[in-house]
Write a protein that holds these residues in place. Structure first.
Motif, short mmCIF file in Angstrom:
data_model
loop_
_atom_site.label_atom_id
_atom_site.label_comp_id
_atom_site.label_asym_id
_atom_site.label_seq_id
_atom_site.Cartn_x
_atom_site.Cartn_y
_atom_site.Cartn_z
N SER A 83 -9.08 4.95 4.73
CA SER A 83 -9.51 5.17 3.35
C SER A 83 -11.00 5.48 3.23
CB SER A 83 -9.21 3.91 2.52
OG SER A 83 -7.84 3.63 2.55
N VAL A 102 -8.43 3.77 -1.16
CA VAL A 102 -8.06 2.50 -1.79
C VAL A 102 -7.81 1.50 -0.68
CG1 VAL A 102 -6.44 1.39 -3.36
CG2 VAL A 102 -6.96 3.83 -3.63
N THR A 124 -8.58 5.87 -10.56
CA THR A 124 -8.50 7.04 -9.67
C THR A 124 -8.35 8.30 -10.50
OG1 THR A 124 -7.40 5.70 -8.01
CG2 THR A 124 -7.19 8.07 -7.79
N TRP A 176 -7.60 -4.47 -5.51
CA TRP A 176 -7.79 -3.22 -4.77
C TRP A 176 -9.25 -2.79 -4.88
CZ3 TRP A 176 -3.21 -1.30 -2.69
CH2 TRP A 176 -2.01 -1.78 -3.25
N GLU A 177 -9.81 -2.37 -3.76
CA GLU A 177 -11.15 -1.80 -3.80
C GLU A 177 -11.02 -0.29 -3.80
OE1 GLU A 177 -13.41 -5.24 -1.13
OE2 GLU A 177 -13.15 -3.22 -0.34
N LEU A 178 -11.83 0.36 -4.64
CA LEU A 178 -11.79 1.83 -4.71
C LEU A 178 -13.08 2.40 -4.14
CD1 LEU A 178 -10.34 2.38 -8.29
CD2 LEU A 178 -9.14 2.14 -6.14
N VAL A 200 -10.68 9.81 -2.52
CA VAL A 200 -10.51 8.48 -3.11
C VAL A 200 -9.83 7.61 -2.06
CG1 VAL A 200 -9.48 7.09 -4.93
CG2 VAL A 200 -10.30 9.39 -5.44
N SER A 233 0.82 -1.21 0.00
CA SER A 233 0.00 0.00 0.00
C SER A 233 0.86 1.26 0.00
CB SER A 233 -0.93 0.00 1.21
OG SER A 233 -0.21 -0.35 2.37
N VAL A 292 -5.53 0.88 -10.57
CA VAL A 292 -5.83 1.83 -9.49
C VAL A 292 -5.54 3.24 -9.99
CG1 VAL A 292 -5.15 2.64 -7.20
CG2 VAL A 292 -5.35 0.19 -7.64
N LYS A 316 -13.90 -2.62 -7.91
CA LYS A 316 -12.70 -3.33 -7.50
C LYS A 316 -11.83 -3.54 -8.73
CE LYS A 316 -11.16 -7.55 -5.75
NZ LYS A 316 -11.53 -8.94 -5.70
N VAL A 372 -4.42 4.97 1.02
CA VAL A 372 -4.29 3.59 0.58
C VAL A 372 -4.00 2.72 1.79
CG1 VAL A 372 -3.12 2.00 -0.98
CG2 VAL A 372 -3.23 4.43 -1.55
#
Ligand SMILES: Cc1cc2nc3c(=O)[nH]c(=O)nc-3n(C[C@H](O)[C@H](O)[C@H](O)COP(=O)(O)OP(=O)(O)OC[C@H]3O[C@@H](n4cnc5c(N)ncnc54)[C@H](O)[C@@H]3O)c2cc1C
Ligand code: SF4
Ligand code: FES
Lengths: 111, 815
Positions: free
Chosen positions: B688, B695, B733, B702-704, B693, B654, B729, B722, B678
């Motif tokens: 997060s 992450v 983003t 990765w989940e956003l 944003v 991360s 990412v 995701k 992150v």
């Protein structure tokens, strides 16, 4: 501009070009800094660099028309008079300015 | 590899919600098939009552049109009821013989209305109230017949009775209990409700037990006969006496059922390939009959179907509202009370208001409100949080407003306030001051109040309250602030119009904007100039000239002004990572420039506070670090946790992801500040969930999350999608932030922007439309490309005069 009273004297501080349009410069002085403003039409004004509200540095504000907005709490100060615009009430000390051949002069009081 | 097959039995609210949740988590995991016994796509069952009452039509309540199934590649078998599950061969068979194999099966069969086992229950004109077919039958009957009897005085029965009455029938409600809604209300509230429904023309027969339904020779119902021998005439009988989980199919397949299909906290049945959600389920011994808990189940179930395996459903606390227009009632938790509980009661039968709060062990455990339900949500929150209420006890009955816990909207709080109560916390303005200004100065709008009192001029969180005060003070002459307000007093155009004009007419300078849109002032004001400046540079990167004089001092000077006129300096520390040489330089600078305070910020970096303006450039030079943009409507930081490099829980790196994002976004201007974070796993140490944003790393990617905000009003970020790789990412983003940069209004945080356009719109532009996402991402990179670090530029001499004061050296100047 009016001639200064005889207890005052004209001091050259800078050229008009030294001040950004719709911006200002600070003149440092032990007796309190002075903010010198230049408008879009190249008029120059000078105020004590102390907002009548809580002494914010007016020189750091955004200049629009003939007004500066104080950076701390957004009072609008009239550059021509130093008066806060309604609804706020208060006055920043104003200094006479003379522009000659692109040079800026301030009238400052003698002791 | 072929995709595994997911078969869903039950095309209703819980089943389809689970599918929706699953599609956002893992769009391509399964080949999905849905069976629905009803011949309609999934519709909002809750809204059958407004349909019956004529307030809405069926087409308004469809949740997923047929096109939705097609777009998501879902095979839909409408009008086919699944008759059998073969768990060995792993197939389901419908009543018409259609057979589908499954790898995972989801049962969402809902419930069946309970039909009283009395003689005559099969007569024509005897129906239940469960689906659109029943609703349409009622609407048709109301056109031709006169007498309706509704058996059951619960939520469903009363909504049916109300609808039939509005449709012109004479309606009698028969109820076994002592008072109406005896599962939702206590006796006092129940009686208040009865009175007001009687005023609408409904009749009630309480404590009556139905013995028989009487019919004529044509097999049509004509009357209802009770145990005590009484009879009422009836052309239509609606049975609304409760529901039973629909478990027939599951039982026939040998799945363990006990008043519902028994499921675990993962919504799994005793057969691990088979999941179940909705009203058909029994979870920890409870079967639910309201959608809120079912939607919670859907979320958890989807999480497991998506093979993430982290969700857990732990049961729900319920609250109820009756959907009869004009009648407000609310109840939640244990509103009856009993052993060991205390009640606080406010009762004003004449005024039609009744409130009862039930308290146990210093916690609110139940609430029952009638007539005034404005505080229902607040009580429900206290109840769910299990908060100790000793400190609130004196005022709790008078609602949230009495606590001074001012939320964002004023609601009806303003009226209750004292003149000495503070309205605007930022500027310390009291109600009395505002009321006086409104009356004496003749103010009509929130803007007027802002100007004259400063209330609502800072964080804006009291705007709702100020509007309320205006409304209360001015009465009908109050004009609601239009949704699309003018940017400021210099123009009548709103933000959207200004943005549009700049884009469509290729305006690239302040002057062009003011001329084209006929600004009233020659060069704007301190409100509109920064906005216009942002719109110009974000719409026409590399073309429009950034005007420093149109920026607030912090962005012009690239440092943060403090109340004494000094500045704070925060160098960039990507991902919160630093090293000994940077720290040494920071220490040296602090010594050399006598920096009064050195502080670690909330964004994981170091703040040097109290630097004089004329020292700024040399401080930057000595630091030898880049600007942290901690002062601008711009990218701020990307907060990170240590992640998989060191943490034993971490699933991804991360820290590096954060550094990459911060590197990508360096020097980005935006409508308002933008913060990212992150975290290396769902423990989420980098917080997060409250970032623009956020992450979060999971095993498989990765989940956003977007639109979080930890500021004035805490907002939890919403799940966007995701993704698998770090590059994704960055792309997602970047695309989201570019969309925000292009479309949000100046000073809107991402949360405000999303609230305006809706999360679905964002998903459509950023997640669903790959080409658009790529285009957005490229536009972002294009506008950031080649932007100089502002500190380096100023060390090199840009805007030199800004930092150098003029010194008066003339002899005549007095000391
Ligand atoms: C009139 C009315 C008003 C309501 N008002 C509210 C309210 O205000 N608030 C609230 O929270 N809740 C309300 N509810 C309850 C809410 O609608 C239900 O809790 C919710 O719809 C249950 O969702 P579900 O998916 O479990 O069941 P359903 O939505 O009933 O879906 C189940 C579906 O599965 C189908 N099915 C069953 N067996 C099979 C099979 N073998 N093969 C194929 N298909 C099958 C059924 O035909 C049905 O379409 C109301 C309900 C009604 C009827
Ligand atoms: S979020 Fe997870 S990976 Fe990151 S520090 Fe916390 S526990 Fe470790
Ligand atoms: S100090 Fe200038 S407005 Fe407050």
């Amino acid at each position: 501009m009016n001639a200064p009273l005889n207890t005052e004297q004209w001091l050259r501080v800078c050229t008009v070009e030294d001040i950004p349009r719709l911006g200002s410069r600070v003149v440092e002085r032990d007796a309190g800094n002075i903010a010198v403003f230049r408008t879009a039409s190249d008029s120059v004004f000078a105020l004590l660099d102390r907002c009548p509200h809580k002494a914010g540095p007016l020189s750091q504000g955004i200049v629009h028309g003939e007004t500066v907005t104080c950076p701390l709490h957004s009072w609008n100060i009239d550059l021509t008079s130093g008066e806060a615009r309604a609804p706020d009430v208060g006055c920043a000390r104003r200094y006479p300015v003379r522009v000659e051949n692109g040079e800026v002069f301030l009238a400052l009081a003698s002791p | 590899m072929k995709k595994p097959k997911l078969v869903v039995v039950g095309n209703g609210m819980a089943g389809i919600r689970t599918v929706e949740e699953l599609l956002t988590l893992a769009p391509d995991l399964y080949e999905i098939t849905v069976f629905g016994a009803e011949p309609h796509p999934n519709y909002n069952r809750i809204l059958l009552s407004p349909v019956l009452a004529g307030e809405q039509e069926f087409k308004d309540i469809v949740l997923n049109p047929l096109s939705w199934y097609a777009e998501n590649g879902i095979r839909l078998h409408l009008g086919k009821s699944v008759a059998r599950i073969d768990r060995h061969r792993r197939t389901v068979v419908a009543n018409d013989g259609t057979e589908e194999p499954y790898d995972r099966l989801l049962l969402a069969t809902g419930s069946m209305p309970f039909i009283l086992p009395v003689p005559g229950k099969d007569l024509k004109g005897v129906i239940s109230y469960r689906d659109i077919y029943d609703t349409e039958t009622m609407i048709a009957t109301a056109k031709a017949k006169k007498h309706a009897v509704v058996i059951g005085g619960g939520l469903l029965g009363l909504e049916a009775a109300n609808g039939l009455k509005i449709r012109g029938m004479d309606v009698t409600v028969v109820h076994l209990g002592e008072w109406l809604l005896d599962k939702q209300l206590d006796v006092t509230a129940g009686q208040l409700l009865q009175t007001s429904l009687e005023e609408r023309g409904l009749s009630f027969l309480l404590q009556k037990q139905t013995a028989e339904l009487v019919g004529n020779d044509a097999g049509e119902v004509t009357a209802v006969r009770f145990k005590d021998g009484d009879e009422v005439a009836a052309d239509l009988v609606v049975m609304a006496v409760g529901i039973r989980p629909n478990t027939a199919l599951a039982e026939s397949a040998g799945l363990h059922c006990n008043r519902g299909i028994v499921v675990s906290d993962a919504l799994q049945t005793f057969d691990p390939r088979i999941y179940a959600v909705g009203e058909c389920v029994s979870h920890r011994g409870v079967a639910y009959g309201l959608v809120a808990p079912l939607f919670e189940q859907a979320k958890v179930c989807a999480n497991h179907l998506a093979q993430l395996g982290i969700g857990q459903y732990k049961g729900s606390v319920l609250s109820t509202k009756l959907k009869v227009t004009g009648i407000d009632l609310f109840s939640a938790g244990d509103f009856m009370g009993g052993e060991g509980t205390e009640d606080i009661v406010l009762s004003d039968p004449a005024g039609g208001v009744y409130k009862k709060l039930v308290i146990k062990d210093d916690q609110l455990v139940g609430a029952c409100l009638y007539g005034d339900t404005a505080d229902g949500a607040w009580y429900f929150k206290l109840l769910r949080e299990g908060r100790k209420i000793a400190d609130l006890r004196d005022h709790i009955m008078f609602g949230e407003s009495a606590i001074g816990d001012a939320g964002v909207q004023g609601q009806s709080r303003a009226g209750a306030m004292q003149d000495s109560d503070e309205v605007c916390g930022c500027n310390g303005v009291c109600k009395g001051t505002i009321v006086k200004a409104i009356k004496e100065k003749g103010l009509f709008t929130v803007d007027d109040v802002k100007k004259h009192t400063k209330a609502a001029s800072s964080c804006g969180s009291c705007t709702g309250l100020v509007e309320q005060i205006l409304m209360n003070t001015l009465g009908s002459s109050f004009q609601e602030t239009p949704k699309t307000k003018a940017v400021c007093g210099c123009t009548d155009h709103n933000h959207g119009e200004v943005r549009k004009a700049i884009r469509e007419h290729h305006l690239t300078s302040h002057k062009a904007v003011y001329d084209f849109l006929e600004w009233r002032t020659p060069n704007g004001c301190a409100t509109c100039r920064p906005a216009v400046n942002y719109y110009l540079i974000s719409t026409w990167p590399k073309e429009a000239v950034d005007d420093p004089q149109s920026r607030f001092v912090n962005e012009r000077v690239h440092a943060n002004i403090q109340k004494d006129g000094t500045f704070s300096v925060i160098p960039q520390m990507k991902g919160g990572v630093t090293n000994s040489s940077e720290l040494r330089r920071i220490a040296d600078v602090a010594d050399k420039y006598h920096v009064p305070m050195v502080k670690v910020t909330g964004g994981q970096r170091i703040d040097l506070l109290g630097v004089k303006k004329e020292d700024l450039v040399s401080v930057w030079k000595d630091l030898g670090m880049q600007s942290g943009h901690a002062y601008g409507k711009s990218i701020r930081t990307v907060k990170t946790c240590v992640g998989s490099e060191f943490c034993r829980f971490g699933t991804q790196n991360s820290t590096q992801m954060g550094i990459d994002l911060e590197t990508m976004l360096a020097n980005m201007w935006s409508p308002h500040k933008v913060k990212l974070a992150v975290s290396g796993c769902p423990r989420n140490c980098a917080e997060s969930g409250i970032k623009d944003v956020g992450v979060i790393a999971v095993d498989s990617g990765w989940e956003l999350y977007v639109g979080g905000n930890g500021g004035i009003k805490t907002e939890v970020a919403q799940f966007l999608c995701k993704v698998k790789t770090g590059d994704e990412v960055k792309e997602y983003t970047g695309a989201f932030l570019q969309l925000y940069r292009e479309e949000a209004y100046y000073l809107d945080r991402t949360v405000h922007y999303i609230a305006r356009v809706g999360l679905d719109y964002i998903k459509q532009k950023v997640v669903d439309d790959a080409a658009n996402r790529k285009a957005l991402y490229e536009r972002l990179l294009y506008s950031l490309e080649g932007l100089p670090d502002p500190w380096a530029a100023r060390i090199a001499g840009v805007q030199k005069n800004e930092y150098i004061p003029i010194r008066l050296v003339t002899a005549g100047e007095p000391a």
